[in-house]
Each structure stands twice: as C-alpha cells, then as structure tokens.
Scaffold this motif. Structure first.
Motif: not given
Length: 395
Positions: A353-364
């Motif tokens: 899971i790419p880093r940018a996507m990890q942040d997205y998943l842990k947010g919205a």
C-alpha cells in the motif's frame, strides 16, 4: 464450498473473465506530479492481480483541466502510454483482465491542483461539499467539444497501453455527473435544459470513446460506465433521474454499467419511506440489457454471492481488496479462515500500500477500513453516502 462468483463470465464482445470478482477503482494518490505511473502503483496492483477476474484501475484524467487531486494518474498525452503499459501489465498477471477508469473532475478540483487555473464545469455553480469549494468557470461550447474528443483520445491510449477496457467515471460528482445534475448544470444551450438534454454530454462522451475502440482496438475491448444514483443537494439527481439515465445507458454502446455506492444494500438517501435497495431498482431497470457490476461493503464470500443473488452479473470489492490482496486465491484454495478482514497499520507497507494511500486510509477512510487499532464501532454505509461519493461524511 462452491460460490457463484467463481464462475467465468463472457461479455457480449467476447471478452471472458475467469471469475466474476472485480477490484473496484481504488485511489492510491501515488502518481508523480505530472500524472506518470510510479513503481508504488505498479507494486500495489501487481500484488492484487492474478486471482481476480477483473481489476478496474484508479481514475486517470483525460485532459489537464480535468485533474482532480494530487497524485492522480494522467492519460492526457501519448507520453503517458509507456508508464500505463507497465501498469496494465502488472494488473494482468495470470489472466486477470485490466480496465482503466478515465474522467474529468470538473468543479471537484481547485486552482491549487490546477496550478493557478480556475476549475471548470457545466455551469458556474460551486459544489456544496466541501463547504470551501471554489466556483468553477462555465465551459464554452468549444471546450466541451475538446473534452469529448479528449475522452476518445484517452481511450485510444488505453488500447495502446494494453488495457482490456476503459470505464467512464460518471459518478462521485465529477464532470460527467455534473452535466447530468440539475444542481451543477444550469446551461441554456444544447448541453443543458431538461433531463433528456442533460444526458447529452454523457452520450457524446460514450460515442467518442466507442469510435476510438472501433478505430483502434484489435481485440475485445470493454467500454463501461459508472454512475452515482443520487445527490442530496436540491435541486439534484434523484432516483427517478438515475433510472432514466440507466435506461439510456442500456440503449448505448457501453458494455457494462457499474453503480457507485458505499453499500450494495443501500436504500434511498432522499426518500426514507422507500425501503427497496437501489441496486434492485437498477437491476429491474436494466432488465438484462447490459451487465451490471454491484459494489459496496462486500467483504466475505457470502457477501459476494449475495450481491450476485440480487441480480448483478459481477461483484466488486474495494476496501477488502486493499486489506486482502489474495482474497480470491484463498477462497479458491478453501482457505477462507485466513482471509484478512482487518488491517494492521504496521502491515500496510508489506501489503504494498503506497505511503500516500496509507495516509488517506488513516484519514477519511479510517472508520471503514477495519483497522486493528480502531476502538470505535465500524461505520455502516447502508444508509449513508461514502466519502468517495463527493458528499460530507455525515448527511
């Protein structure tokens, strides 16, 4: 156990899927600044291909003015083809078919993402959500024609890159939906007016993409269309409008229809007295004229077969495919006990899971990803819209 979703499916154009399980478009937000494919994206999809019948890749913009978010794929120029070819190859491991979703974000963008340019839409009406949405500039007739041509050119590039189809993203309040919506389309020319007239842009884009397929494809190549069934704004798209739109799609050259909802069992957001699932209404409206992909909070094998039992032809999963790249393989091996239904934050890198996507998943998406460190009750999208549908989290 034998599941219906493990049966193959053949489209009218001859393209055959080895099973009926689809990975729905999943935004990784991991492309380069100019929309070129990254190794992170290739690794993410490569880890999930092989078992699935079909992967629908994340959305790519067809023209520079259509970019909707940072880290978004581009299919706006022939120079994008080389990277997209690598992406298609990764998706097609072991016979999995690969489709790329294409779109124009319209007013769901801003001047920062567009590097100083004002976003555009059918009319100069700002989106209601989020509250700080910028007012777009109404497209000129010539610009509309340019975008229609761009969808055809993007389809040609997807063919050259080795994909098995494209999906027109007419959902989640992006430009195709904006032209159909009475909220965002107040035009008085041929592209606006009554419900039938507001379908004109979608019809033209479908025709442009289909023409590119006829001219360039040397193999069965799919053309799909994804739509959102309702808007909550007033005025806005209601179920009666969408069912009329589905009726129109059934008479076009699209090869399948794909509904965008957070739950496959959702009922109307606007009419609380209507308890019939929206998906059931769409099945009835299509009446077998086009294949239908059902989606929304599908996690277990029983969930997947239940969606097919509602009358859909294929079943798509998004969040579960992020958590469990080998979902199909484990079902096929009789190893359902080891299917991953929760996601440990510490495992995300190992799951590609790419880093940018990890942040997205842990947010919205934190409350619906079943994170193992989430003490709260997981949200149910059966009676509300999901974040990706373009609305605020709470209605």
């Amino acid at each position: 156990m034998t599941y219906n979703f493990m049966q193959p499916y053949t489209f009218a154009n001859g393209l055959t899927l080895k099973n009926r399980v689809v990975m729905s478009p999943t935004t990784t937000m991991s492309s380069f600044y100019n929309g070129r494919v990254t190794n992170d994206e290739i690794a993410f999809y490569g880890a999930r291909s092989g078992g699935l019948g079909l992967i629908i890749g994340e959305v790519a913009n067809v023209i520079a003015s259509g970019k909707g978010f940072e880290g978004e794929l581009s299919i706006a120029d022939d120079s994008d083809i080389a990277g997209l070819s690598e992406l298609a190859h990764a998706m097609k491991r072991n016979g999995t078919k690969a489709i790329l979703q294409i779109f124009h974000a319209g007013r769901k963008s801003n001047d920062s993402i567009l590097r100083g340019e004002q976003p555009v839409s059918a009319s100069a009406i700002a989106a209601a959500y989020p509250a700080d949405s910028q007012e777009p500039r109404a497209l000129t007739a010539a610009e509309i024609d340019e975008i229609i041509v761009a969808f055809g050119a993007a389809t040609r590039r997807a063919i050259a890159a080795g994909f098995d189809g494209v999906e027109l993203h007419g959902a989640n309040t992006y430009l195709l939906q904006q032209f159909f919506s009475p909220n965002s389309n107040r035009r008085t020319d041929k592209w606006g007016g009554d419900r039938e007239a507001r379908m004109g842009f979608a019809k033209a884009v479908i025709a442009s993409a289909h023409a590119a397929i006829i001219e360039n494809a040397d193999r069965p190549f799919l053309l799909g269309y994804r739509f959102s069934p309702e808007e909550i704004e007033t005025p806005g798209i209601r179920l009666a409008d969408s069912l009329a739109f589905v009726d129109m799609l059934a008479e076009t050259t699209v090869d399948y229809v794909h509904v965008s909802m957070g739950s496959a069992h959702r009922t109307s957001l606007n009419d609380k007295m209507d308890h019939e699932p929206i998906l059931t209404k769409v099945v009835q409206q299509l009446a077998g004229r086009k294949p239908l992909i059902g989606v929304g909070s599908v996690e277990t094998p029983a969930d997947a077969d239940a969606v097919l039992a509602m009358g859909t032809d294929l079943v798509a999963m998004g969040r579960e495919m992020i958590r469990e790249p080998e979902w199909v393989e484990k079902v096929a091996a009789g190893d359902e006990a080891n299917i991953r239904y929760q996601l440990a934050p510490s495992e995300m890198s190992a799951l590609k899971i790419p880093r940018a996507m990890q942040d997205y998943l842990k947010g919205a998406f934190y409350s619906v990803m079943h994170f193992t460190d989430d003490p709260a009750t997981v949200e149910d999208y059966q009676n509300q819209a999901a974040p990706m549908e373009g609305f605020e989290k709470k209605l």
